[in-house]
Design a protein around this motif. Structure first.
Motif, mmCIF file in Angstrom:
data_model
loop_
_atom_site.group_PDB
_atom_site.id
_atom_site.type_symbol
_atom_site.label_atom_id
_atom_site.label_comp_id
_atom_site.label_asym_id
_atom_site.label_seq_id
_atom_site.Cartn_x
_atom_site.Cartn_y
_atom_site.Cartn_z
ATOM 1 N N ASP A 115 0.843 -2.919 1.632
ATOM 2 C CA ASP A 115 1.426 -1.737 2.264
ATOM 3 C C ASP A 115 2.345 -0.993 1.296
ATOM 4 O O ASP A 115 2.316 0.239 1.212
ATOM 5 C CB ASP A 115 2.214 -2.137 3.515
ATOM 6 C CG ASP A 115 1.309 -2.556 4.661
ATOM 7 O OD1 ASP A 115 0.082 -2.377 4.535
ATOM 8 O OD2 ASP A 115 1.824 -3.059 5.671
ATOM 9 N N TYR A 116 3.171 -1.756 0.588
ATOM 10 C CA TYR A 116 4.134 -1.146 -0.337
ATOM 11 C C TYR A 116 3.409 -0.377 -1.441
ATOM 12 O O TYR A 116 3.662 0.816 -1.659
ATOM 13 C CB TYR A 116 5.017 -2.243 -0.928
ATOM 14 C CG TYR A 116 6.118 -1.772 -1.847
ATOM 15 C CD1 TYR A 116 7.350 -1.383 -1.342
ATOM 16 C CD2 TYR A 116 5.936 -1.739 -3.230
ATOM 17 C CE1 TYR A 116 8.374 -0.965 -2.184
ATOM 18 C CE2 TYR A 116 6.949 -1.326 -4.074
ATOM 19 C CZ TYR A 116 8.167 -0.944 -3.550
ATOM 20 O OH TYR A 116 9.173 -0.525 -4.386
ATOM 21 N N PHE A 117 2.485 -1.052 -2.120
ATOM 22 C CA PHE A 117 1.811 -0.384 -3.226
ATOM 23 C C PHE A 117 0.761 0.611 -2.742
ATOM 24 O O PHE A 117 0.371 1.516 -3.487
ATOM 25 C CB PHE A 117 1.242 -1.407 -4.209
ATOM 26 C CG PHE A 117 2.308 -1.977 -5.091
ATOM 27 C CD1 PHE A 117 2.851 -1.225 -6.116
ATOM 28 C CD2 PHE A 117 2.817 -3.246 -4.857
ATOM 29 C CE1 PHE A 117 3.875 -1.725 -6.911
ATOM 30 C CE2 PHE A 117 3.839 -3.755 -5.649
ATOM 31 C CZ PHE A 117 4.373 -2.994 -6.678
ATOM 32 N N GLY A 118 0.339 0.483 -1.482
ATOM 33 C CA GLY A 118 -0.498 1.520 -0.905
ATOM 34 C C GLY A 118 0.250 2.843 -0.820
ATOM 35 O O GLY A 118 -0.295 3.909 -1.137
ATOM 36 N N VAL A 119 1.525 2.784 -0.404
ATOM 37 C CA VAL A 119 2.336 4.004 -0.348
ATOM 38 C C VAL A 119 2.628 4.516 -1.757
ATOM 39 O O VAL A 119 2.607 5.727 -2.007
ATOM 40 C CB VAL A 119 3.651 3.762 0.423
ATOM 41 C CG1 VAL A 119 4.503 5.030 0.430
ATOM 42 C CG2 VAL A 119 3.367 3.325 1.850
ATOM 43 N N VAL A 120 2.892 3.594 -2.685
ATOM 44 C CA VAL A 120 3.110 4.009 -4.076
ATOM 45 C C VAL A 120 1.882 4.768 -4.586
ATOM 46 O O VAL A 120 1.994 5.844 -5.192
ATOM 47 C CB VAL A 120 3.412 2.793 -4.977
ATOM 48 C CG1 VAL A 120 3.450 3.213 -6.450
ATOM 49 C CG2 VAL A 120 4.743 2.147 -4.587
ATOM 50 N N ALA A 121 0.695 4.220 -4.320
ATOM 51 C CA ALA A 121 -0.538 4.875 -4.768
ATOM 52 C C ALA A 121 -0.740 6.216 -4.075
ATOM 53 O O ALA A 121 -1.155 7.196 -4.707
ATOM 54 C CB ALA A 121 -1.734 3.959 -4.510
ATOM 55 N N ASP A 122 -0.441 6.287 -2.773
ATOM 56 C CA ASP A 122 -0.586 7.557 -2.048
ATOM 57 C C ASP A 122 0.309 8.633 -2.651
ATOM 58 O O ASP A 122 -0.075 9.802 -2.738
ATOM 59 C CB ASP A 122 -0.220 7.376 -0.572
ATOM 60 C CG ASP A 122 -1.291 6.634 0.209
ATOM 61 O OD1 ASP A 122 -2.425 6.527 -0.291
ATOM 62 O OD2 ASP A 122 -0.976 6.153 1.315
ATOM 63 N N HIS A 123 1.519 8.230 -3.044
ATOM 64 C CA HIS A 123 2.457 9.202 -3.613
ATOM 65 C C HIS A 123 2.010 9.635 -5.008
ATOM 66 O O HIS A 123 2.138 10.809 -5.365
ATOM 67 C CB HIS A 123 3.858 8.598 -3.672
ATOM 68 C CG HIS A 123 4.931 9.598 -3.960
ATOM 69 N ND1 HIS A 123 5.523 10.365 -2.985
ATOM 70 C CD2 HIS A 123 5.507 9.977 -5.133
ATOM 71 C CE1 HIS A 123 6.422 11.165 -3.533
ATOM 72 N NE2 HIS A 123 6.432 10.945 -4.834
#
Length: 236
Positions: A69-77
């Protein structure tokens, strides 16, 4: 100057150290096949903290796979157009996870750590660490020459209690013989750090680099370098 706090306790990840933006940049650039500057990755890290903090307020959205979840948001950004495939993202996440197992990814000490600790020591304030971590906090501080700057260092992996459980805060207070009303906790999650500190009776201050959480129930500063000014204003 006279402080209103006799003790100040810090979170580790997201407060004193952030995930290394150079290593995130390298993994993303390799697997997502485009350049992602470290500065953009660091901003994405801050965005991920805000998003996961928000999800913690909604029971149905509470993160189950923190890493994904954390790195999913990092990737989305970093990649808002989602030009990379899910498989490419997964490869990047798994590379970072494997790298973290060998060498803590949360290894980029933010500017101003030593200067703030020097100032606190000069004014007689006790400093401590209370961190949800994996047993590597003391070794990391020792490697940076910072371990002896803290009177108490509590790593959740070692003590068997995680924030926001108030007991880990009380353990730290007992270790340095301070009262909660005389103590401040500085962290990055309102729903973990702020809530846990408040439950134990400590004041809380949230590091909010993007300035998005000033109305989330706790005082905020944009950086660790701003903490001294905040403390001086609070004590005036």
């Amino acid at each position: 100057m006279r402080h209103i706090f006799r003790g100040i306790f810090f979170d580790m990840g997201g407060t004193l150290v952030f995930p290394d933006p150079e290593r995130i940049s390298a993994a993303f650039s390799r697997h997502l096949k485009r350049d992602f500057p470290p500065s953009r990755c660091l901003e994405a890290v801050h965005a991920a903290t805000i998003e996961l903090d928000r999800r913690l307020t909604v029971p149905s959205e509470k993160p189950e796979d923190w890493w994904g979840d954390y790195f999913g948001v990092v990737a989305d950004h970093c990649d808002p157009e989602r030009l990379s495939s899910s498989a490419e993202r997964l490869h990047a996440f798994e590379e970072l996870r494997a790298d973290h197992r060998k060498r803590n990814l949360w290894s980029w000490f933010v500017p101003g750590v030593r200067e703030l600790l020097d100032w606190l020591e000069s004014t007689g304030v006790v400093a401590g660490i209370i961190s949800n971590s994996d047993g590597r906090v003391k070794a990391q501080l020792r490697a940076e020459g910072l371990l002896d700057r803290f009177r108490v260092v509590l790593d959740s992996h070692e003590v068997g209690i995680e924030k926001p459980d108030a007991r880990i805060f009380r353990m730290a207070l007992d270790a340095v013989r301070l009262e909660a009303r005389d103590s401040l906790y500085i962290g990055d999650f309102t729903n973990i750090d702020g809530r846990g500190a408040s439950r134990a009776g400590l004041s809380a201050l949230i590091i909010d680099p993007l300035g998005k959480r000033s109305e989330w129930g706790y005082p905020t500063v944009r950086s660790l370098e701003s903490v001294r000014n905040w403390l001086e204003a609070a004590g005036s």
